[in-house]
Write a protein that holds these residues in place. Structure first.
Motif, PDB file in Angstrom:
ATOM      1  N   SER A 199      29.475  49.553  49.870  1.00 52.78           N
ATOM      2  CA  SER A 199      28.500  48.502  49.570  1.00 52.78           C
ATOM      3  C   SER A 199      29.138  47.117  49.694  1.00 52.78           C
ATOM      4  CB  SER A 199      27.954  48.674  48.147  1.00 52.78           C
ATOM      5  OG  SER A 199      27.294  47.501  47.715  1.00 52.78           O
ATOM      6  N   ARG A 200      28.512  46.254  50.475  1.00 47.92           N
ATOM      7  CA  ARG A 200      29.032  44.899  50.624  1.00 47.92           C
ATOM      8  C   ARG A 200      28.881  44.104  49.333  1.00 47.92           C
ATOM      9  NH1 ARG A 200      27.121  43.005  56.729  1.00 47.92           N
ATOM     10  NH2 ARG A 200      28.234  44.672  57.845  1.00 47.92           N
ATOM     11  N   THR A 201      27.816  44.364  48.590  1.00 45.82           N
ATOM     12  CA  THR A 201      27.619  43.647  47.331  1.00 45.82           C
ATOM     13  C   THR A 201      28.671  44.066  46.313  1.00 45.82           C
ATOM     14  OG1 THR A 201      25.255  43.453  47.768  1.00 45.82           O
ATOM     15  CG2 THR A 201      25.973  43.147  45.495  1.00 45.82           C
ATOM     16  N   VAL A 202      28.976  45.355  46.262  1.00 44.15           N
ATOM     17  CA  VAL A 202      30.044  45.800  45.369  1.00 44.15           C
ATOM     18  C   VAL A 202      31.357  45.137  45.749  1.00 44.15           C
ATOM     19  CG1 VAL A 202      31.443  47.785  44.673  1.00 44.15           C
ATOM     20  CG2 VAL A 202      28.951  48.015  44.807  1.00 44.15           C
ATOM     21  N   ALA A 203      31.675  45.094  47.040  1.00 40.21           N
ATOM     22  CA  ALA A 203      32.925  44.477  47.494  1.00 40.21           C
ATOM     23  C   ALA A 203      32.967  43.001  47.132  1.00 40.21           C
ATOM     24  CB  ALA A 203      33.055  44.657  49.000  1.00 40.21           C
ATOM     25  N   ALA A 204      31.832  42.315  47.245  1.00 38.74           N
ATOM     26  CA  ALA A 204      31.801  40.879  46.964  1.00 38.74           C
ATOM     27  C   ALA A 204      31.924  40.575  45.480  1.00 38.74           C
ATOM     28  CB  ALA A 204      30.506  40.272  47.511  1.00 38.74           C
ATOM     29  N   LEU A 205      31.247  41.355  44.656  1.00 37.86           N
ATOM     30  CA  LEU A 205      31.201  41.053  43.213  1.00 37.86           C
ATOM     31  C   LEU A 205      32.348  41.665  42.437  1.00 37.86           C
ATOM     32  CD1 LEU A 205      27.371  41.352  42.471  1.00 37.86           C
ATOM     33  CD2 LEU A 205      28.723  39.307  42.943  1.00 37.86           C
ATOM     34  N   ALA A 206      33.044  42.620  43.025  1.00 41.53           N
ATOM     35  CA  ALA A 206      34.131  43.287  42.307  1.00 41.53           C
ATOM     36  C   ALA A 206      35.474  42.625  42.522  1.00 41.53           C
ATOM     37  CB  ALA A 206      34.218  44.753  42.743  1.00 41.53           C
ATOM     38  N   ARG A 207      35.491  41.509  43.247  1.00 38.93           N
ATOM     39  CA  ARG A 207      36.758  40.797  43.516  1.00 38.93           C
ATOM     40  C   ARG A 207      37.369  40.246  42.248  1.00 38.93           C
ATOM     41  NH1 ARG A 207      34.448  37.436  48.727  1.00 38.93           N
ATOM     42  NH2 ARG A 207      34.380  39.166  50.179  1.00 38.93           N
TER      43      ARG A 207
END
Length: 307
Positions: A299-307
């Protein structure tokens, strides 16, 4: 972080997400997770605000060993009031198991194409409808809701493009059995918005109300969000998605992951559409699950928000 909401015309104010991660997501993973992990996964999804969590399947363990612990898992889950926990049942034996455990929601899994029906169900489309008839009939008599999955609605790896008329025919027959909801599956992720529009319009013309239709898009070609938005504009208000983009189909090698729940939530939030689901909690859940699976979430959203 909130970057604002800008609604668009002709969209619903609220969408129900059917979270399919525990069943459709985990069934295609090479790792067989402990039942305690699966139970915590379901609990985390409910805590995040999901009200429909497809939990497991009563398919024979020989075919889906990842879900062989169905009874144990369902016994370990403390079901929350107001939350639905549908389970997939392939036949009357599966229904018996679901009834014995007091389940209130079941699903059957059909195909719009002969090739996939033979590979997934070991029978023709006609024979599969005949098999579903007593399952749906008995379930409805017992007061259960029945979701009918219809796979290969847009393309089939063995047959190519699937004619709209064929999908409408099988969809109508499944609804005539008594299914309370029909989930249209883009099993190999080949649909594009024009095809989605054509199918939904044809179903409406066949007197199948969008109130009873859900969409289930795989993101093989990156089209799942565009296809979902198209479906919402045609009156659909139930969307299947999988935490972290987990999933695929063990009987169709070209079927990659489902639409990620977090990616869908990001889009819906930006459109001002309510879901009742906490995006931050979903991201945390998918990061937690990715750690147990030993790989990052797609998930791109997971990758973006989990930084």
């Amino acid at each position: 972080m909130n970057y604002g909401r800008t609604p668009l015309d002709d969209l619903p104010s609220r969408v129900t997400i059917c979270e399919v991660g525990p069943r459709d997501g985990l069934q295609n993973e090479p790792v067989v997770l402990p039942v305690e992990v699966k139970a915590e996964f379901v609990a985390r999804l409910v805590d995040a605000g999901n009200t429909v969590v497809e939990t497991t399947s009563f398919v024979h363990p020989k075919w889906v060993p990842q879900l062989a612990d169905a009874e144990t898992l369902l016994s370990a889950i403390e079901q929350s009031e107001g939350v639905r926990y549908p389970v997939l049942v392939p036949n009357e034996r599966g229904l018996d198991r679901a009834l014995d455990l007091g389940m209130r929601d079941i699903a059957v899994f059909g195909s719009a194409t002969e090739s996939f029906a033979q590979r997934n169900l070991n029978r023709s489309v006609d024979e599969s409808i005949q098999m579903f008839a007593p399952v749906v009939g008995r379930a409805r008599e017992a007061g259960l809701a029945v979701r009918g999955y219809l796979s290969m609605c847009f393309g089939d790896p063995w047959e190519g493009e699937v004619p709209v008329a064929k999908v409408v025919d099988v969809a109508s027959r499944m609804m005539a059995l008594g299914c309370t909801e029909l989930s249209l599956g883009d099993t190999i992720g080949v649909a594009t918005p024009g095809r989605v529009t054509a199918l939904l319009d044809a179903l409406s013309a066949a007197a199948i109300s969008m109130e009873h239709v859900a969409v289930h898009f795989h993101d093989t070609y990156g089209q799942a969000l565009a296809n979902t938005l198209t479906a919402l504009r045609r009156g659909v208000t139930t969307v299947d998605a999988s935490a972290g983009g987990l999933g695929g189909c063990p009987y169709a090698g070209s079927a990659t992951g489902n639409l990620a729940t977090e990616d869908l939530l990001w889009q819906l939030a930006g459109l001002g559409i309510e879901t009742g689901i906490d995006l931050d909690k979903m991201v945390a859940t998918s990061v937690w699950m990715a750690e147990r699976l030993g790989r990052p979430s797609p998930s791109r959203t997971v990758a973006a928000l989990a930084r």
